[in-house]
Design a protein around this motif. Structure first.
Motif, short mmCIF file in Angstrom:
data_model
loop_
_atom_site.label_atom_id
_atom_site.label_comp_id
_atom_site.label_asym_id
_atom_site.label_seq_id
_atom_site.Cartn_x
_atom_site.Cartn_y
_atom_site.Cartn_z
N LEU A 368 83.03 98.06 40.19
CA LEU A 368 83.44 98.78 41.40
C LEU A 368 83.34 97.87 42.63
O LEU A 368 84.23 97.87 43.49
CB LEU A 368 82.56 100.02 41.59
CG LEU A 368 82.68 101.10 40.49
CD1 LEU A 368 81.62 102.17 40.69
CD2 LEU A 368 84.06 101.73 40.47
N LYS A 369 82.27 97.09 42.70
CA LYS A 369 82.10 96.19 43.85
C LYS A 369 83.17 95.10 43.88
O LYS A 369 83.67 94.75 44.95
CB LYS A 369 80.70 95.57 43.82
CG LYS A 369 79.59 96.48 44.30
CD LYS A 369 78.27 95.73 44.41
CE LYS A 369 77.19 96.61 45.04
NZ LYS A 369 75.90 95.89 45.19
N LYS A 370 83.50 94.57 42.71
CA LYS A 370 84.52 93.52 42.65
C LYS A 370 85.88 94.06 43.09
O LYS A 370 86.62 93.39 43.82
CB LYS A 370 84.59 92.97 41.22
CG LYS A 370 85.67 91.91 41.02
CD LYS A 370 85.44 90.67 41.86
CE LYS A 370 86.46 89.59 41.55
NZ LYS A 370 86.32 88.40 42.41
N ALA A 371 86.20 95.28 42.66
CA ALA A 371 87.47 95.89 43.07
C ALA A 371 87.48 96.14 44.57
O ALA A 371 88.50 95.94 45.24
CB ALA A 371 87.70 97.18 42.30
N ALA A 372 86.35 96.58 45.11
CA ALA A 372 86.26 96.82 46.55
C ALA A 372 86.44 95.51 47.32
O ALA A 372 87.15 95.46 48.34
CB ALA A 372 84.92 97.46 46.90
N ALA A 373 85.81 94.43 46.83
CA ALA A 373 85.94 93.14 47.50
C ALA A 373 87.35 92.57 47.38
O ALA A 373 87.75 91.72 48.18
CB ALA A 373 84.94 92.15 46.90
N SER A 374 88.12 93.06 46.39
CA SER A 374 89.49 92.58 46.20
C SER A 374 90.49 93.35 47.04
O SER A 374 91.70 93.12 46.93
CB SER A 374 89.87 92.67 44.72
OG SER A 374 88.99 91.90 43.93
N GLY A 375 90.00 94.30 47.86
CA GLY A 375 90.89 95.01 48.78
C GLY A 375 91.27 96.41 48.36
O GLY A 375 92.22 96.98 48.92
N ALA A 376 90.59 97.00 47.39
CA ALA A 376 90.93 98.37 46.96
C ALA A 376 90.74 99.34 48.11
O ALA A 376 89.73 99.31 48.81
CB ALA A 376 90.06 98.77 45.77
N ASP A 377 91.72 100.23 48.29
CA ASP A 377 91.58 101.31 49.27
C ASP A 377 90.67 102.40 48.70
O ASP A 377 89.88 102.99 49.42
CB ASP A 377 92.94 101.90 49.61
CG ASP A 377 93.87 100.88 50.25
OD1 ASP A 377 93.45 100.28 51.26
OD2 ASP A 377 94.98 100.68 49.74
N MET A 378 90.82 102.66 47.40
CA MET A 378 89.99 103.64 46.72
C MET A 378 89.60 103.10 45.35
O MET A 378 90.26 102.20 44.81
CB MET A 378 90.71 104.98 46.57
CG MET A 378 91.23 105.59 47.86
SD MET A 378 91.88 107.27 47.65
CE MET A 378 90.35 108.21 47.64
N LEU A 379 88.54 103.67 44.79
CA LEU A 379 88.08 103.32 43.46
C LEU A 379 88.12 104.57 42.59
O LEU A 379 87.55 105.60 42.96
CB LEU A 379 86.66 102.75 43.51
CG LEU A 379 86.45 101.52 44.40
CD1 LEU A 379 84.97 101.19 44.50
CD2 LEU A 379 87.23 100.32 43.88
N GLU A 380 88.79 104.46 41.45
CA GLU A 380 88.87 105.58 40.52
C GLU A 380 87.87 105.38 39.40
O GLU A 380 87.76 104.29 38.84
CB GLU A 380 90.29 105.69 39.95
CG GLU A 380 90.53 106.90 39.06
CD GLU A 380 90.17 106.65 37.59
OE1 GLU A 380 90.09 107.63 36.83
OE2 GLU A 380 89.97 105.48 37.22
N PHE A 381 87.10 106.43 39.08
CA PHE A 381 86.18 106.35 37.95
C PHE A 381 85.92 107.75 37.41
O PHE A 381 86.25 108.76 38.04
CB PHE A 381 84.87 105.65 38.33
CG PHE A 381 84.19 106.21 39.54
CD1 PHE A 381 83.39 107.34 39.46
CD2 PHE A 381 84.33 105.61 40.79
CE1 PHE A 381 82.75 107.87 40.57
CE2 PHE A 381 83.70 106.12 41.91
CZ PHE A 381 82.90 107.26 41.80
N ASP A 382 85.30 107.80 36.22
CA ASP A 382 85.10 109.05 35.49
C ASP A 382 83.64 109.47 35.55
O ASP A 382 82.74 108.63 35.44
CB ASP A 382 85.52 108.87 34.03
CG ASP A 382 86.85 108.15 33.91
OD1 ASP A 382 87.88 108.83 33.97
OD2 ASP A 382 86.85 106.91 33.78
N VAL A 383 83.41 110.77 35.67
CA VAL A 383 82.04 111.28 35.78
C VAL A 383 81.79 112.34 34.71
O VAL A 383 82.59 113.26 34.52
CB VAL A 383 81.79 111.88 37.18
CG1 VAL A 383 80.43 112.58 37.23
CG2 VAL A 383 81.83 110.78 38.23
#
Length: 764
Positions: A368-383
């Motif tokens: 999640l952190k790597k995607a955020a640092a790569s410029g993601a506007d949002m992060l999708e994940f399952d709970v």
């Protein structure tokens, strides 16, 4: 020696002025800290038992708590409601109107409708005269939102797949279906809901707070939106999907009479339909959250079996903790500039679909952190929920655990277990393998010693450890019934319990983060929408696909059905499978034409050209793997971070305007320019990216020193007064900013405002 003129002459006596008795000391004018203010609002289309209330940010208006709303008084023979309240003059007062039902016995508040603009109404400090408001209309916008479950419950009946099986004489005839809640009060007259009166029921006292609404999934918005049930119910056509919602404060005290009507072939247009049969549903027939029933239909004349009716039901209970208030709602809000957002799928991407999966394990804090640092506007994940009911981030319903046989050394066998059967401690401390690793007897990740690379991080950890400016698309993983009758997961948690546990963590720890909640199960979407009033909900759908086995629920089979379900559920939008979109791109317009937001997901998205094409089609967001590789962004930052930086930049500009010595005319002109800029909120994405490229700092202090002073008139003023700003010490600068920021936020602290000198709202 001549004395200097500024030195004191000690020989010269000081002259003291003697005040005479007749002179009066002029008292200093005291500051008016509060005053009476009359709130007046015009409201149309209000029910007989509905009341108009208001909530606001001050104690006198309940501090946004829906349990402490202020009841307005109705002016007879008009649509005007009014109330006079003492409000403070030391800060701006923010407020909203709502239409509620108040249970006189329990004092419970049922919110039917409320004003849902992002910014509430405001009474500025310099306002002198009250005005008459119009419910739902202000700031050039009209926005009224449905309420949420506060003390009442929702019982939903779903009629689909041609549920009626009647005797042959009714074959081919259209039947009307009507659901009437009946209060179980033995020894007394039955009490029914007023909108459900039919020719064979008595007009008696109505249970407080009981409402029946009905919708049919259709391309016609007039019947797709929930509407009050009519006298003879609604016609059910072959292959229809009909939804009947019953809102009731105490559903366990209600039975449900289901009536069936049909028009005679010889009846005239004016004649009402004939009552042909009925059935009863008692409250003890329901399971806690969901289920299905098949009941006999009894003839209304001979009271003999006429056929059967089969339907599914859903029961949505309110959350135990009151975690929602009336301060703001994003349930139906989407900024027009939020288009083509880039969403990291399971963080940086799925790890086990192919052998070329990501180097970082999916759905971990590191991913999640790597995607955020790569410029993601949002992060999708399952709970999902662990056995001890803690929301954890993981995609599959099952995991593998290695087994050791007696007299054997190698762990050659894997035991597949549901995630829900293992506690959080088990999931995080045992050596757990992905299903692909277990079935192939191959370990793909060797990062057991790295904490942030471990699977099963909690949802709370993700909310706390990820930058707040990165949005979250939280998918609630819930089992679905496939077309062959099998389920993805057997014996899950109770649905209400599952949703409550996830929402509790989100509402407590999300802060200011942008969040979208989604699910493949339409009933989960209905639950999430009705249990809370803050975050938007989106319906995930596969649509027409050759890659996945279809679900049994007809609402999940096509994109048009998903659009209709989103409208009837009153949610923000849909998340569709790209395979179906590429097959028929016109389906994007189906969603956008009715005001829905549309995302897309799928393996087809893992291509730069496809991502570009999807954005050109008008998708609001694209969910894909390997965001660090396929991103089209020049600046690796979230759009919400860029917005936050621009908002702070505007605030500092306003603070500088307040501090600079200028003429009134130039000050007002610059302030108007700054206000107009703030109102637009940078709808142009190119301007946002240009701003993002200038600086990555977000604190007010560091931002002030990094502002690029070029062409903006506010910036030119900053340049002229740079020396002035630098000369102000830190304490006074904070005071100036505090005064300048007043009115720009939706909250204020009355106690703090009284302790600092501020202007007062003056009497007329």
């Amino acid at each position: 020696m001549q004395r200097w003129f500024f030195l004191e002459d000690r020989k010269k006596k000081k002259i003291k002025l003697i005040r005479t008795m007749s002179e009066k000391i002029k008292p200093e004018k005291s500051e008016i800290l509060s005053q009476e203010w009359t709130f007046t609002v015009s409201v149309s289309n209000i029910g007989s038992k509905e009341k108009v209330v208001m909530a606001g940010n001050i104690a006198e208006l309940g501090e946004w708590d829906y349990k402490k709303v202020v009841l307005l008084n109705h002016v007879e023979d008009t649509n005007i409601w009014t109330k006079t309240i003492i409000i403070p003059n030391t800060c701006d007062v923010f407020y909203r109107y709502a239409i509620c039902i108040i249970n006189e016995e329990t004092k419970d508040i049922i919110v039917r409708r409320w004003e849902a603009n992002i910014q509430p109404r405001v009474i500025k400090e310099n306002m002198l005269h009250p005005v008459t408001d119009t419910f739902g209309e202000y700031g050039g916008k009209q926005n009224i939102c449905r309420g949420w479950l506060t003390s009442q419950s929702l019982v939903q009946f779903k009629f689909n797949n041609n549920p009626l099986k009647l005797k042959s004489r009714f074959v081919g005839r259209l039947i009307n279906i009507k659901v009437t809640p009946v209060k179980l009060s033995f020894g007394a007259e039955p009490q029914i809901e007023d909108s459900s009166l039919s020719t064979d029921t008595a007009d008696v006292e109505i249970p407080v707070g009981v409402f029946v609404e009905i919708a049919t999934l259709d391309n016609d918005p007039t019947i797709c939106n929930l509407q009050p049930q009519e006298q003879f119910g609604r016609e059910y056509k072959p292959n229809d999907i009909m939804i009947v919602n019953v809102l009731a404060p105490n559903p366990k005290s209600l039975a449900y009479l289901i009536d069936f009507y049909s028009y005679s072939t010889r009846a005239s247009v004016e004649e009402p339909p004939c009552h042909i049969g009925y059935t009863y549903v008692l409250p003890n027939m329901f399971k806690p959250s969901e289920g299905s029933m098949e009941l006999p239909v009894t003839c209304n004349v001979k009271h003999r079996p006429l056929g059967t009716i089969q339907f599914e039901y859903l029961i949505v209970s309110p959350m135990e903790d009151s975690l929602c208030n009336m301060e703001t709602t994003y349930a139906k809000h989407w900024d027009p500039s939020w288009t083509g957002l880039e969403v990291g799928h399971r963080g940086l991407g799925a790890s086990f679909k192919t052998k070329e999966g990501n180097a970082i394990r999916e759905n971990t804090i590191a991913s999640l952190k790597k995607a955020a640092a790569s410029g993601a506007d949002m992060l999708e994940f399952d709970v999902q929920l662990s056995k001890d009911m803690i929301p954890v981030i993981y995609h599959d319903f099952h995991v593998c655990i290695s087994m050791k046989r007696k007299k054997e050394v190698d762990f050659t066998e894997m035991l597949e277990l549901p995630v829900k059967d293992l506690t959080l401690e088990h999931l995080q401390k045992l050596k757990v393998y992905h299903l692909v690793e277990g079935r192939n007897h191959e370990t793909l990740f060797f990062d057991d010693d790295l904490e942030e690379h471990q699977p099963f991080p909690t949802l709370e950890d993700a909310l706390k450890k990820l930058d707040e400016h990165v949005g979250f698309n939280i998918e609630l993983k819930w089992t679905m019934e496939l077309s062959d009758g099998t389920f993805e997961l057997n014996n899950p948690f109770d649905m209400n319990t599952y949703v409550d546990k996830v929402l509790e963590v989100v509402l407590k720890h999300a802060g200011e983060r942008r969040i979208v909640l989604s699910c493949f199960n339409p009933d989960i979407c209905t639950m999430v929408r009705n249990k809370q009033n803050k975050y938007p909900v989106m319906f995930l759908t596969v649509g027409v696909s050759e890659k996945y086995q279809p679900y049994r629920d007809p609402r999940c089979l096509t994109i048009p059905a998903a659009v209709q379900n989103a409208i009837s559920s009153d949610i923000l939008g849909i998340v569709v499978h790209t395979e179906d979109l590429l097959r028929d791109p016109t389906q994007v317009k189906l969603a956008t034409d009715v005001g829905l937001v549309i995302f897309c997901w799928g393996d087809d998205n893992n291509d730069k050209n496809t991502i570009k094409k999807l954005k050109e089609m008008g998708l609001h967001a694209v969910i894909y793997d390997k965001l660090d590789k396929y991103t089209t962004k020049e600046v690796k930052e979230s759009i919400f971070l860029v917005e936050a930086r621009e908002s702070q930049r505007e605030l500092i500009g306003l603070a500088a305007l307040e501090a600079s010595p200028r003429s009134d005319s130039s000050a007002s002109a610059s302030a108007a320019s700054a206000g107009d800029s703030g109102a637009r909120r940078f709808l142009d994405l190119s301007q946002r990216r240009e701003l993002a490229a200038r600086s990555t700092v977000t604190s007010l202090e560091s931002l002030a020193s990094s502002i690029d002073i070029r062409d903006d008139p506010v910036d030119k003023n900053l340049k002229r007064n740079r020396e002035l700003i630098r000369s102000i010490d830190k304490e006074s600068q904070v005071k100036e900013q505090r005064n300048s920021f007043r009115g720009l936020f939706a909250t204020c602290d009355v106690d703090k405002s009284k302790s600092s000198p501020k202007k007062s709202r003056k009497d007329e």
